[in-house]
Each structure stands twice: as C-alpha cells, then as structure tokens.
Design a protein around this motif. Structure first.
Motif, PDB file in Angstrom:
ATOM      1  N   CYS A 126       0.822  -1.216   0.000  1.00 43.05           N
ATOM      2  CA  CYS A 126       0.000   0.000   0.000  1.00 43.05           C
ATOM      3  C   CYS A 126       0.856   1.266   0.000  1.00 43.05           C
ATOM      4  CB  CYS A 126      -0.909   0.014   1.232  1.00 43.05           C
ATOM      5  SG  CYS A 126      -1.974  -1.419   1.421  1.00 43.05           S
ATOM      6  N   ASP A 127       2.171   1.103   0.148  1.00 45.47           N
ATOM      7  CA  ASP A 127       3.086   2.240   0.306  1.00 45.47           C
ATOM      8  C   ASP A 127       3.555   2.725  -1.063  1.00 45.47           C
ATOM      9  OD1 ASP A 127       5.128   4.026   0.927  1.00 45.47           O
ATOM     10  OD2 ASP A 127       5.868   2.831   2.605  1.00 45.47           O
ATOM     11  N   GLU A 128       3.258   3.962  -1.389  1.00 44.49           N
ATOM     12  CA  GLU A 128       3.663   4.523  -2.677  1.00 44.49           C
ATOM     13  C   GLU A 128       5.174   4.682  -2.792  1.00 44.49           C
ATOM     14  OE1 GLU A 128       1.564   8.158  -3.215  1.00 44.49           O
ATOM     15  OE2 GLU A 128      -0.353   7.186  -3.639  1.00 44.49           O
ATOM     16  N   ASP A 129       5.885   4.639  -1.671  1.00 45.99           N
ATOM     17  CA  ASP A 129       7.344   4.790  -1.691  1.00 45.99           C
ATOM     18  C   ASP A 129       8.068   3.465  -1.921  1.00 45.99           C
ATOM     19  OD1 ASP A 129       7.281   7.548  -1.258  1.00 45.99           O
ATOM     20  OD2 ASP A 129       7.173   7.296   0.925  1.00 45.99           O
ATOM     21  N   LEU A 132       9.772   0.686  -7.215  1.00 45.75           N
ATOM     22  CA  LEU A 132       8.967   0.300  -8.372  1.00 45.75           C
ATOM     23  C   LEU A 132       9.390  -1.040  -8.957  1.00 45.75           C
ATOM     24  CD1 LEU A 132       8.612   3.734 -10.221  1.00 45.75           C
ATOM     25  CD2 LEU A 132       6.898   2.542  -8.849  1.00 45.75           C
ATOM     26  N   LYS A 162      -6.340  -1.848  -0.333  1.00 47.25           N
ATOM     27  CA  LYS A 162      -5.549  -0.671  -0.679  1.00 47.25           C
ATOM     28  C   LYS A 162      -4.224  -1.020  -1.338  1.00 47.25           C
ATOM     29  CE  LYS A 162      -7.616   2.425   2.680  1.00 47.25           C
ATOM     30  NZ  LYS A 162      -7.393   3.433   3.746  1.00 47.25           N
ATOM     31  N   LEU A 164      -1.448  -1.494  -3.894  1.00 46.84           N
ATOM     32  CA  LEU A 164      -1.139  -0.906  -5.197  1.00 46.84           C
ATOM     33  C   LEU A 164      -0.540  -1.933  -6.145  1.00 46.84           C
ATOM     34  CD1 LEU A 164       0.464   2.412  -3.882  1.00 46.84           C
ATOM     35  CD2 LEU A 164      -1.896   2.043  -4.638  1.00 46.84           C
ATOM     36  N   ASP A 242      -6.434   8.900  -2.148  1.00 49.54           N
ATOM     37  CA  ASP A 242      -5.520   8.352  -1.153  1.00 49.54           C
ATOM     38  C   ASP A 242      -6.138   8.443   0.231  1.00 49.54           C
ATOM     39  OD1 ASP A 242      -3.709   7.905  -3.107  1.00 49.54           O
ATOM     40  OD2 ASP A 242      -2.572   9.758  -2.769  1.00 49.54           O
TER      41      ASP A 242
END
Length: 257
Positions: A126-129, A132, A162, A164, A242
């Motif tokens: 769920c962490d956008e950081d 990739l 949630k 990603l 978000d």
C-alpha cells in the motif's frame, strides 16, 4: 543455496537465498510467520519447491526472530504493522546491497511470506514509496481474521483493498484464519487473486480424509506462486483518493505451527 552469516539483533538482513539450477523466472522475497523462523520446515520446503519452478527465493527474518537466534528467548511478534518498515528496509538492502545477483537484473521482483509475513508484505504494497521494481505480492495462508474471531470488525481486509500491487493468496480451504465458506461470502478487491488449496489448513496441509497430501498441496501452491511471480498481472484500475491505512488488530502469536 547460499548459507547466511550468523544472524544477530543488529544484522537482520543476512539473507537466505535459494536459486534454481536453470535460468530463473523471477525473484521472490519471503518473510516468515509470526511463530517460526525463516528456516522452519515449511519455509525450507516451499523455498525448495519454488526453486524447482524457476524462482529465486530470498528469505529474511524480522528482528524479534533474529534476536531469538542470539539469546534463545521466544518473543511475541506483536502488531503486524510494526514490521512494514523492517520489510521495506529488507527490500532496499536486497536491491542495493551485495546480495543482489546481476543475473537477476530484469526479472520480476515480488514480496510475500507465510501468514504474518505475507500480511506485512500486503501492508507494504500500500506504500507509494515502495521501490517500483516490486511487481506483486505472494501470500501463503493469509490471516483474514484471528482464530475464533470471525466477526466483521476483526477482518483484515484493508491491506488487500488498498494494495497498489497485484496479490496472490494461496489459502487452505480449512484454514482457521479464514475458511473457504467465510472468505467466499465476501467480495475481495480486483487486485487479489485467491487460489484454494484442497482441504488445506494454515500450513496448507490437508486435514481429515483427503486425496491431497502435504507435499501435493505445497507443490500446487509453489506452482501457482511461481507462475504468478514470473508473470505478475498489470493492474488497470482506479483505487480512488488516497487514504491513510488505519491501525490493524493485534497479530496472534500462534500465527504459524
């Protein structure tokens, strides 16, 4: 298989790495369950089966388990969300440290684990950081709810909702952390693929009279996980605005037999 250096409380990322004999298809990081280390019998067997299916398996331990190796004292895992940062650091260390093999460049990298370890990986997704390079999550026995607490308020669905990243869950049909009839009654989010393991309990082993065996169930899960890791789905969906991830329920200490 490379052997890890002695694990200490100050050095939690002494990775245990299994590599296939042929050309690898993907790299999968696996964290252990709440009550057993990265070299527990289940973890050893599933790692070997995954490598037979062309997957590089990288295992590590959360610090409370690493400290057990130093002083022999059993410690509770505590709340699962406390370990997301630890898992985040493990991913960074693998990608940036000396353990990464240049032969793995270009392969899909996935995170996951057994029970609590898989739940933490789902939280991390769920962490956008998150780097990739990470393309998906593999969970072997998701603890949908604590044992004996299947009321709606006790379900642990938010990490899945949630996420990603695409998530694969290999779940025993008779898992006390989420039986097939309980889970079948809810609608899982589209980024989650759920695969049922015949008559499996929390360790995927069959219970009662069944044509399945522990070995056949684990081999089935390993094939599913390997195929998912080698070709992780690409999500095309709108997750909505978000929202912060709320605190989760306390993790049970008997997460893994």
């Amino acid at each position: 298989m490379s052997s890890p250096a002695p694990i200490t409380a100050d050095s939690p990322f002494d990775f245990l790495i299994n590599e296939p004999e042929g050309t690898p298809r993907a790299v999968l990081m696996l964290a252990h369950g709440a009550g057993a280390p990265m070299d527990a019998s289940f973890m050893e067997r599933i790692a070997a089966m995954l490598t037979e299916n062309g997957i590089v398996v990288v295992r590590f331990e959360f610090s409370y388990m690493a400290r057990r190796r130093v002083d022999g004292k059993r410690r509770p895992a505590g709340r699962a969300e406390r370990w997301t940062h630890h898992y985040f650091r493990a991913v960074e260390e693998l990608l940036q440290g000396e353990s990464w093999n240049s032969a793995w460049d270009g392969l899909p990298l996935l995170i996951g684990g057994k029970s609590m370890g898989g739940r933490v990986a789902a939280m991390l997704a769920c962490d956008e950081d998150l780097d990739l390079a990470v393309k998906g999550v593999v969970v072997l026995g998701y603890p949908f709810h604590p044992i004996g607490k299947s009321e709606p308020e006790n379900w642990r669905l938010e990490p899945l909702e949630k996420s990603l990243l695409p998530v694969l869950i290999c779940q025993g049909e008779r898992d006390d952390f989420g039986w097939w009839d309980e889970v079948d009654a809810i609608e899982l989010p589209p980024q989650v693929t759920l695969e049922w393991i015949a008559n499996g309990s929390h360790d995927l082993g069959p219970t009662g009279k069944s044509e399945a065996t522990m070995k056949s169930n684990m081999q089935h899960a390993a094939r599913l996980a390997a195929d998912f890791a080698a070709n992780p789905p690409i999500l095309e969906m709108d997750f909505g605005p978000d929202q912060p991830i709320d605190d989760f329920d306390d993790e049970d200490d008997d997460d893994e037999a």
